[in-house]
Design a protein around this motif. Structure first.
Motif, PDB file in Angstrom:
ATOM      1  N   GLU A   1       0.844  -1.197   0.000  1.00 57.10           N
ATOM      2  CA  GLU A   1       0.000   0.000   0.000  1.00 57.10           C
ATOM      3  C   GLU A   1       0.873   1.237   0.000  1.00 57.10           C
ATOM      4  O   GLU A   1       1.725   1.394   0.884  1.00 57.10           O
ATOM      5  N   TYR A   2       0.659   2.118  -0.956  1.00 61.29           N
ATOM      6  CA  TYR A   2       1.448   3.341  -1.053  1.00 61.29           C
ATOM      7  C   TYR A   2       0.639   4.533  -0.582  1.00 61.29           C
ATOM      8  O   TYR A   2      -0.562   4.628  -0.894  1.00 61.29           O
ATOM      9  N   THR A   3       1.253   5.467   0.105  1.00 64.35           N
ATOM     10  CA  THR A   3       0.620   6.766   0.279  1.00 64.35           C
ATOM     11  C   THR A   3       0.665   7.480  -1.080  1.00 64.35           C
ATOM     12  O   THR A   3       1.500   7.154  -1.932  1.00 64.35           O
ATOM     13  N   PRO A   4      -0.210   8.451  -1.281  1.00 61.69           N
ATOM     14  CA  PRO A   4      -0.172   9.175  -2.565  1.00 61.69           C
ATOM     15  C   PRO A   4       1.211   9.782  -2.802  1.00 61.69           C
ATOM     16  O   PRO A   4       1.738   9.752  -3.911  1.00 61.69           O
ATOM     17  N   ARG A   5       1.798  10.306  -1.722  1.00 59.74           N
ATOM     18  CA  ARG A   5       3.127  10.898  -1.833  1.00 59.74           C
ATOM     19  C   ARG A   5       4.160   9.867  -2.297  1.00 59.74           C
ATOM     20  O   ARG A   5       4.994  10.144  -3.169  1.00 59.74           O
ATOM     21  N   ALA A   6       4.102   8.665  -1.738  1.00 63.09           N
ATOM     22  CA  ALA A   6       5.066   7.631  -2.107  1.00 63.09           C
ATOM     23  C   ALA A   6       4.906   7.261  -3.581  1.00 63.09           C
ATOM     24  O   ALA A   6       5.885   7.053  -4.296  1.00 63.09           O
ATOM     25  N   ARG A   7       3.672   7.207  -4.004  1.00 59.95           N
ATOM     26  CA  ARG A   7       3.442   6.841  -5.391  1.00 59.95           C
ATOM     27  C   ARG A   7       4.012   7.909  -6.342  1.00 59.95           C
ATOM     28  O   ARG A   7       4.672   7.586  -7.337  1.00 59.95           O
ATOM     29  N   THR A   8       3.791   9.152  -5.986  1.00 62.80           N
ATOM     30  CA  THR A   8       4.359  10.238  -6.792  1.00 62.80           C
ATOM     31  C   THR A   8       5.880  10.150  -6.811  1.00 62.80           C
ATOM     32  O   THR A   8       6.527  10.291  -7.856  1.00 62.80           O
ATOM     33  N   GLN A   9       6.466   9.921  -5.667  1.00 65.62           N
ATOM     34  CA  GLN A   9       7.924   9.862  -5.598  1.00 65.62           C
ATOM     35  C   GLN A   9       8.478   8.702  -6.415  1.00 65.62           C
ATOM     36  O   GLN A   9       9.538   8.806  -7.027  1.00 65.62           O
ATOM     37  N   LEU A  10       7.749   7.593  -6.394  1.00 62.58           N
ATOM     38  CA  LEU A  10       8.196   6.429  -7.148  1.00 62.58           C
ATOM     39  C   LEU A  10       8.194   6.760  -8.650  1.00 62.58           C
ATOM     40  O   LEU A  10       9.114   6.381  -9.387  1.00 62.58           O
ATOM     41  N   GLU A  11       7.163   7.459  -9.060  1.00 62.44           N
ATOM     42  CA  GLU A  11       7.113   7.857 -10.471  1.00 62.44           C
ATOM     43  C   GLU A  11       8.243   8.831 -10.810  1.00 62.44           C
ATOM     44  O   GLU A  11       8.840   8.750 -11.881  1.00 62.44           O
ATOM     45  N   GLU A  12       8.530   9.725  -9.873  1.00 59.20           N
ATOM     46  CA  GLU A  12       9.654  10.633 -10.085  1.00 59.20           C
ATOM     47  C   GLU A  12      10.969   9.866 -10.242  1.00 59.20           C
ATOM     48  O   GLU A  12      11.783  10.173 -11.107  1.00 59.20           O
ATOM     49  N   CYS A  13      11.184   8.869  -9.404  1.00 63.79           N
ATOM     50  CA  CYS A  13      12.429   8.084  -9.485  1.00 63.79           C
ATOM     51  C   CYS A  13      12.587   7.514 -10.893  1.00 63.79           C
ATOM     52  O   CYS A  13      13.675   7.568 -11.477  1.00 63.79           O
ATOM     53  N   ALA A  14      11.510   6.975 -11.399  1.00 65.43           N
ATOM     54  CA  ALA A  14      11.574   6.398 -12.742  1.00 65.43           C
ATOM     55  C   ALA A  14      11.831   7.490 -13.769  1.00 65.43           C
ATOM     56  O   ALA A  14      12.686   7.344 -14.657  1.00 65.43           O
ATOM     57  N   SER A  15      11.138   8.616 -13.618  1.00 68.08           N
ATOM     58  CA  SER A  15      11.293   9.680 -14.623  1.00 68.08           C
ATOM     59  C   SER A  15      12.688  10.293 -14.571  1.00 68.08           C
ATOM     60  O   SER A  15      13.168  10.855 -15.541  1.00 68.08           O
ATOM     61  N   PHE A  16      13.347  10.187 -13.410  1.00 72.49           N
ATOM     62  CA  PHE A  16      14.716  10.710 -13.311  1.00 72.49           C
ATOM     63  C   PHE A  16      15.741   9.713 -13.869  1.00 72.49           C
ATOM     64  O   PHE A  16      16.937   9.963 -13.805  1.00 72.49           O
ATOM     65  N   GLY A  17      15.283   8.544 -14.318  1.00 75.52           N
ATOM     66  CA  GLY A  17      16.199   7.564 -14.906  1.00 75.52           C
ATOM     67  C   GLY A  17      16.687   6.514 -13.925  1.00 75.52           C
ATOM     68  O   GLY A  17      17.663   5.818 -14.176  1.00 75.52           O
ATOM     69  N   TYR A  18      16.011   6.364 -12.794  1.00 77.22           N
ATOM     70  CA  TYR A  18      16.433   5.383 -11.805  1.00 77.22           C
ATOM     71  C   TYR A  18      15.496   4.177 -11.746  1.00 77.22           C
ATOM     72  O   TYR A  18      15.418   3.497 -10.735  1.00 77.22           O
ATOM     73  N   GLY A  19      14.784   3.941 -12.835  1.00 72.36           N
ATOM     74  CA  GLY A  19      13.901   2.776 -12.857  1.00 72.36           C
ATOM     75  C   GLY A  19      14.657   1.473 -12.682  1.00 72.36           C
ATOM     76  O   GLY A  19      14.136   0.510 -12.142  1.00 72.36           O
ATOM     77  N   GLY A  20      15.906   1.442 -13.104  1.00 68.23           N
ATOM     78  CA  GLY A  20      16.686   0.211 -13.033  1.00 68.23           C
ATOM     79  C   GLY A  20      17.503   0.067 -11.762  1.00 68.23           C
ATOM     80  O   GLY A  20      18.340  -0.839 -11.643  1.00 68.23           O
ATOM     81  N   ALA A  21      17.281   0.936 -10.778  1.00 66.38           N
ATOM     82  CA  ALA A  21      18.081   0.904  -9.558  1.00 66.38           C
ATOM     83  C   ALA A  21      17.708  -0.267  -8.662  1.00 66.38           C
ATOM     84  O   ALA A  21      16.672  -0.905  -8.833  1.00 66.38           O
ATOM     85  N   TYR A  22      18.601  -0.552  -7.702  1.00 68.39           N
ATOM     86  CA  TYR A  22      18.256  -1.509  -6.649  1.00 68.39           C
ATOM     87  C   TYR A  22      17.132  -0.934  -5.804  1.00 68.39           C
ATOM     88  O   TYR A  22      17.042   0.289  -5.622  1.00 68.39           O
ATOM     89  N   VAL A  23      16.305  -1.796  -5.233  1.00 69.34           N
ATOM     90  CA  VAL A  23      15.331  -1.371  -4.229  1.00 69.34           C
ATOM     91  C   VAL A  23      15.890  -1.765  -2.873  1.00 69.34           C
ATOM     92  O   VAL A  23      16.104  -2.951  -2.600  1.00 69.34           O
ATOM     93  N   CYS A  24      16.169  -0.789  -2.040  1.00 73.01           N
ATOM     94  CA  CYS A  24      16.756  -1.054  -0.727  1.00 73.01           C
ATOM     95  C   CYS A  24      15.744  -0.578   0.323  1.00 73.01           C
ATOM     96  O   CYS A  24      15.684   0.588   0.684  1.00 73.01           O
TER      97      CYS A  24
END
Lengths: 511, 511, 511, 511
Positions: A418-441
């Protein structure tokens, strides 16, 4: 104790390979690496979910390595460096215990070879450069409310958790909210632990994200032209530290990222060096297997270039009482799902009831007996097969949402995320910044397989709640923050520092 | 370069006396001191009022010692450790220049043997203990608005000059105003530099005043039970560091209190050790003679137990242009008033006009020629007489007001002293707290003999303005604050860190 | 327009009953009340869940009262006073619209008779007294981190939402975190609106809780000896304000507590006076019925001493489009559960599609036609029966947990209640402090029947989440905070103030 | 008491000229002004340097006007409105005392006609607009560290003297330092007091400077498009308030700028109106003549367009004991230097020793006897000549430095002026921004003719120290700040609010 030169020679290293700190400690110069990691046997020491006092993974790792050496193997243990915060706070040092300890323990627990100081300095240099940039006109148009890079200190100091800096008028910087984390939680620490050489170190430092600009784009350390100076501050710190156990076994003690908020194990360079120079490398990873082993396999080993031969899972009566046998089984199952063979080591303590654990396991008594107390375990370790064909929990090219789902359901046993709306936005930002392929820690409590510290055992029927997501560009991590994770501990009502003292002849006591 | 063991042997020290840091640096174990300081010749290197770039006292001290060694004397130079703030900021390192330099310069300018890190840790541990005490009920009834002990960091970081800490609610400490100073400005640094052994160190740490309680009485570190742990953090740092000049001359580089806000010279233990093991000890004291030499004679030498044989006063064309010959004369006169013989060393730089200084002096060319460039100076130094019968500027049993007057009129050339009402109150408090017999360590601009940095030369017809007074119970100082003195420098628009780098093979450049 | 004296005489009030503010506004002196509230017909105007622009409850209430007067009834409308924050911000004034408006609108929307200023002053006097108490030694041992009484301002000013006060040293107060709320959110506003006379006002002010002491006990305004001065500041403000509609109908416009965070309707004294002097009293209560009507019935009417005769439920095409018919039905059902007869008033706007609402209702066109547009509604109102035998949603002697459950399930349609651990602790504290019998005044979003503003319509299958609980001792409220509720609005990118102006002849335009 | 309509009729004003606030207070509608100020006799009431309790200028002004009326003159007194801060703090109200008082005193001391609330609202609306502008991208490029426009509150609240606002993240404004002043210190108050009509008010509001942009240029309220809304909030406040003395004499009580930090007298519109409608106007100006009278003559009268006929200088035994006769003489001399005839009024208090003042003077006993006690003074006032040909202390076209010098040497008796470097820079900025021709309104202690409050009497041999300079673009003032001037008072240990109360029948007591 043997001199550090003698210890080094057991690993085939001569005086030119060492930068000594007195007679008992040395840093090891980095060799020119080839592409292939070494071929020694690699043993991961992990654990079931811990009780508040910890289950003795470090002590077991030391005792097991001592036992392997007693049996004639060229063995080395790879451990993390202690942080001074806990030393002066509640938890105390991180150098093992009883007859399974590192030497010289006091030095290792205090300044050691200065690595944490170097991380603190490099981290805070970047922070100072950031505020300096704001002061001199903010040409990068950073949004002072969206700066994510904080300051660090190697102390437990709760008063620095939430602060306001830059007060005092036009010559004193720009007002803004800030915080100090403990040094072990610094991204620079994670970067140091993952870097394979000087060039990699500098490149990663330059990729650290300090915050967003007013158009919402990330700004990195390299924009501030400070990664070279940070790397210079870390040039010694990148060299692994050599010490020994009190039985004289070589010990590489290097870097100290926490396992709840970072990847939780010692450095890539230490393990690489050990795999080349020894026959068996025993390496500890923090907290329970769902955090430490997962990040060891999914992050550390992919950076290292190979996987371990087997995992030793430490259990104690104390943890079994708190969490139940089901918890231990959950950890074993998740390691099996990775494809990694396991051995359960029951770490026996004084006053434990007689052994009646209904599960294959090996008792160890390393606190009481040193390496002698882990000979049975060592024997089984030496009988283990070749490096495991580990299947990571997620593929790097999966989407960030899918990676998090894989960890939640496949590793923690959750029903979903379950994501907060903020978390979901941030996750999309991570991808848009080119970090879609990063490790999830994942940053998650260590007190439960779930994200709720009040749920011991093997929780079921829960969803992993992701409150926010942040991006560590230097480490290469997207970090989903699940629950409230403390990144700056506090001192207790009667902290250890009240007991620590220095005698008139210069001897430190009380650690 | 020679190994550090070889350098040490020149001072009669064997391997057991050393705690090495690689091949080129070592800490020297503290011997059991007798009551008498050593009998070697002690040469103070001081200067006229400096220009912004500095006059090269460190470089002259190094070159002079090299020259003394060339002439066959067992000579050692005693210098302060550089602070990293200026290294990454504007001023750069503190290891001399040209052919009169310390070795290994990069290491000394960066982490060296970790002394500044140890001071930072010990200082901030006390600060954390203080806030922890407030958090857990404030049994000592401290007034949160009258806490005088701040935090430190070895960075130039103006955004930390004025901050608010303890925000975030009831689990996060108590809200209050705070600041960070640079580590060199820490009272712990002054304490370390003055302590003669471990017991003295711990005792002094315990006497550090953290603030006033609500009834206006001072509260010390020992009330917080933290001085033992602080001393433990400083146990290595108390040992003097041995390095060498690039000509191979032994150099003791230890502690770094600033001379504008603290007492401005290297440690008592380093000088004691040097006086026992060498024939000539050349020691630098910061800024102009009215600050560095005054504090050297009035504070350091009284703690040391003896006075120097003579003073070398460094002048440059640059400073003479800025301040005029009268300024140099004023410095010579004030040293004569102390009863100390003087030699003027004119530190020649490329492009200087031909020497026409209308005053007895010795030209030195150490930047260009190393020890060779200071042979004439060395010859005169060796011809100097026995330790001078110095008359301090004030007696310790005089009143605080009288001591300050003596410094203002007898040393700075003021007509008198003007106190703010606040300063007068604080001075009375210092006496009432039992510190009437303390040293007076004036915090004053280095850019003028007066307290106004815009008055170069030899100002007359001014009164020394004392804005406030604070008490360093551990150092044993009453500090009259005259004018605005920066205790946390800022970085410039283009700081040095932009030039500093680490090469792929681990070499630091740009310092 | 008629003079205010003429308007007053319609209510049987003479010049001695008035304190005039020019010709068009007056305050009404409080009579000596008997125990019985008046016997006039009381009509509650409430609504379905609102759309962001609001559904025109105020406009309908005005138009309905105008219609009643046209039909010969001695009718009066009771409304809340506008807050200046929204006037200068986005929402604009609160004096109705079109042909159903209050007069003089500009004055009522700005300073009116100064009631909000008086509330602001009285509130901030208590805040100043609180900080003054801390400054002078904090004899009550208040915990600076657990102060719950903030400051207020009648502005939309987001920069004051989170602040640090008391900076600047020992003469400037005690550092602590604070915030400003908008005046309408002040507990003093709720107190003023509920007080029945001067003695009651002062008693309630004295019971306002400012925070907890360090042993966790509440501290009240009376401990600070400031309730008398607060009451003095509010002595005029307690008198109801008389104005008129543009059709000349008497309007009592008094007090303005918000309905999401407070009890959301005009004052007890205004309604009491109206019930004694008129035949029909039309009173508006804020937002949807689950907030405004619930609090009107459960809190306001119990303080008033009687219940309304019926409720008019305002609906609009806009709200029906957003929330659906089911939402309107839910509001009607919850009013029926209270035992209150209802009439649906469909507030028609220009451009609405033809009326096809599948539910008994009365169209009103008051914006376009004034009282003429509500004659049908007025007729039905005058046919309504005696005061309803309302069954409150909870009994005051039930436990706090049960009261909250009753509201959640019986009024909002939730399946139950979920408390954070903190909220549960706070609820227990409220009971232990002696407030178990208090009203429960839920702070909840107005945008949904649930606590999630993103769930329009008639949400089902949700639990009411209570994040924290606070105690308004003066109002007599326990407030469960559900979700994030803004207590200090912000201004928009282009706020109304850009349009507001003053002409050279003193005419205000643009409101 | 007479009704306010009756009082107004004495001034030739009818019901249409009034906006009443109950029976005893009214606002007077602004007439269409001609260019010429009225021709009535104008009497300035000023004083020698005050003792802490004040010398009763307000009381004497009231009593004198009562006496003038007893003698048949159509007299009116012009006074400032009290601020509520002192009412609840230490000093108490500002409505005279004994038998020389304003009526209704409690109302005038509390909310009166809401002028201070209107000033507070208008001021804080600008502050909110400023922070809103920063929040939405700061298109004007304001430097957050150089904002000079603060917030205000009509309270004594020391905890708001130094605050940090805008905390809480990206939706909560921009972090910055701020402060609250007391409303009487608001530039909006000075603007209101100086404006001659609505258009002038709005123009001046638009010229208020909120701070500097990052290129160092001033930014005004009109850039934020908020001056229209501010003027709207002040539209009623610009109308003078009419009340009466307890002897029934008309009293104009309007605006309240402090005399230490602002220009310290009641409004231009009130005096203009009085000069047109009465025969004698008695107007008070705050503190001693070097502040109040100087600003009255140099600022107020130049805005008004004419000068007074004479000055009454109030002295008391208490002030003579504290300051000596020389102080009184100094004030008389400085008024003579302006060219203004003077009368000394010795304000007699109970227990004063018999009159032996060695200087021409008139004893007054207005506290004890009302107008009866000032008949002798009134007689001399009526014998005074035509408006004086006043020579201002400086010409407006002189340089700012020269204007300040003229005040320092010609009015205060200083030997010269000393500027801090910062003050000098700011003065140059004022000129470069186009304010070279502005009034100089010195902010200085009222406790001494000099800038040092500890120097009573007639100080000589001092220089006026200017610490900083600020610019009030709306008022048209350049303000040299001399010494520490409090713009937000604090409450005492036992403030007045502890004594103030409201009785059950609505009567305010204890003011």
């Amino acid at each position: 104790m043997r001199s550090i030169q003698q210890v080094a020679s057991e690993l085939g290293l001569g005086p030119r390979d060492l930068f000594t700190y007195g007679d008992q400690m040395a840093k090891l110069r980095l060799p020119a690496w080839g592409d292939e990691p070494g071929s020694a046997r690699l043993v991961l020491v992990t654990a079931m979910s811990p009780s508040p006092a910890g289950e003795g993974k470090t002590t077991v790792a030391i005792g097991l390595t001592d036992a392997l050496r007693r049996m004639g193997a060229r063995a080395v243990v790879a451990l993390r460096e202690p942080s001074m915060g806990p030393v002066f706070g509640k938890k105390g040092g991180g150098t093992g215990g009883g007859r399974a300890q590192l030497w010289p323990a006091e030095r290792i627990n205090l300044h050691f070879t200065g690595d944490l100081h170097a991380v603190t300095s490099a981290h805070n240099l970047l922070a100072a450069a950031l505020d300096n940039h704001l002061h001199f006109g903010n040409a990068l148009d950073l949004d002072v409310r969206r700066l994510t890079f904080r300051r660090v200190m190697d102390q437990n100091d709760r008063a620095l958790r939430q602060i306001v800096v830059g007060l005092g008028g036009r010559h004193q910087g720009i007002p803004r909210e800030d915080r100090f984390d403990i040094t072990a939680a610094s991204e620079v620490m994670a970067v140091l632990a993952l870097s394979r050489d000087y060039a990699d170190l500098k490149k990663r430092l330059g990729r650290i994200i300090v915050g967003l600009d007013r158009s919402g784009r990330p700004v990195t350390a390299s924009s501030l032209e400070v990664e070279g100076a940070m790397a210079a501050l870390l040039s010694d710190a990148l060299m692994p530290n050599l010490a020994q156990t009190i039985e004289g076994t070589p010990a590489l003690v290097h870097c100290g990222p926490f396992a709840n908020i970072a990847h939780g194990t010692s450095s890539v360079v230490a393990t690489r060096l050990a795999l080349q120079q020894a026959e068996v490398v025993v390496q500890e990873a923090g907290f329970g297997a769902e955090l430490g082993a997962e990040k060891f396999l999914d992050i550390f080993c992919r950076e290292l270039g190979r996987f371990p031969n087997l995992a030793v899972v430490v259990a104690t009566r104390r943890a079994l009482t708190l969490h139940g046998l089901d918890n231990l089984k959950a950890h074993l199952e998740l390691l099996e799902r990775f494809g990694l063979p396991t051995l359960v080591a029951l770490n026996e303590m004084e006053g434990d009831p007689p052994d009646e654990l209904d599960l294959p396991h090996v008792p160890v008594r390393v606190y009481q007996e040193g390496g002698e107390g882990a000979l049975a375990l060592a024997r089984q370790v030496l009988e283990s097969g070749p490096p495991a064909a580990v299947r990571p929990a997620y593929e790097l090219n999966a989407s960030l949402v899918d990676k998090i789902s894989s960890l939640a359901t496949g590793v923690y046993g959750a029903d979903g995320v379950e994501y907060t709306p903020r978390a979901r936005t941030q996750l999309e930002e991570c991808a848009s910044f080119g970090y879609g392929g990063a490790y999830v820690c994942v940053a998650k409590t260590q007190s439960s397989l779930s994200d709720d510290p009040r749920r011991p055992g093997r929780p079921r029927g829960f969803k992993l709640g992701v409150r926010s997501v942040y991006l560590l560009g230097g480490a290469g991590f997207v970090v989903p923050l699940c629950g409230e994770i403390m990144t700056m501990p506090g001192l207790g009502k009667h902290p250890n520092y009240e007991e620590i003292d220095l005698s008139p002849d210069g001897v430190v006591t009380g650690i």
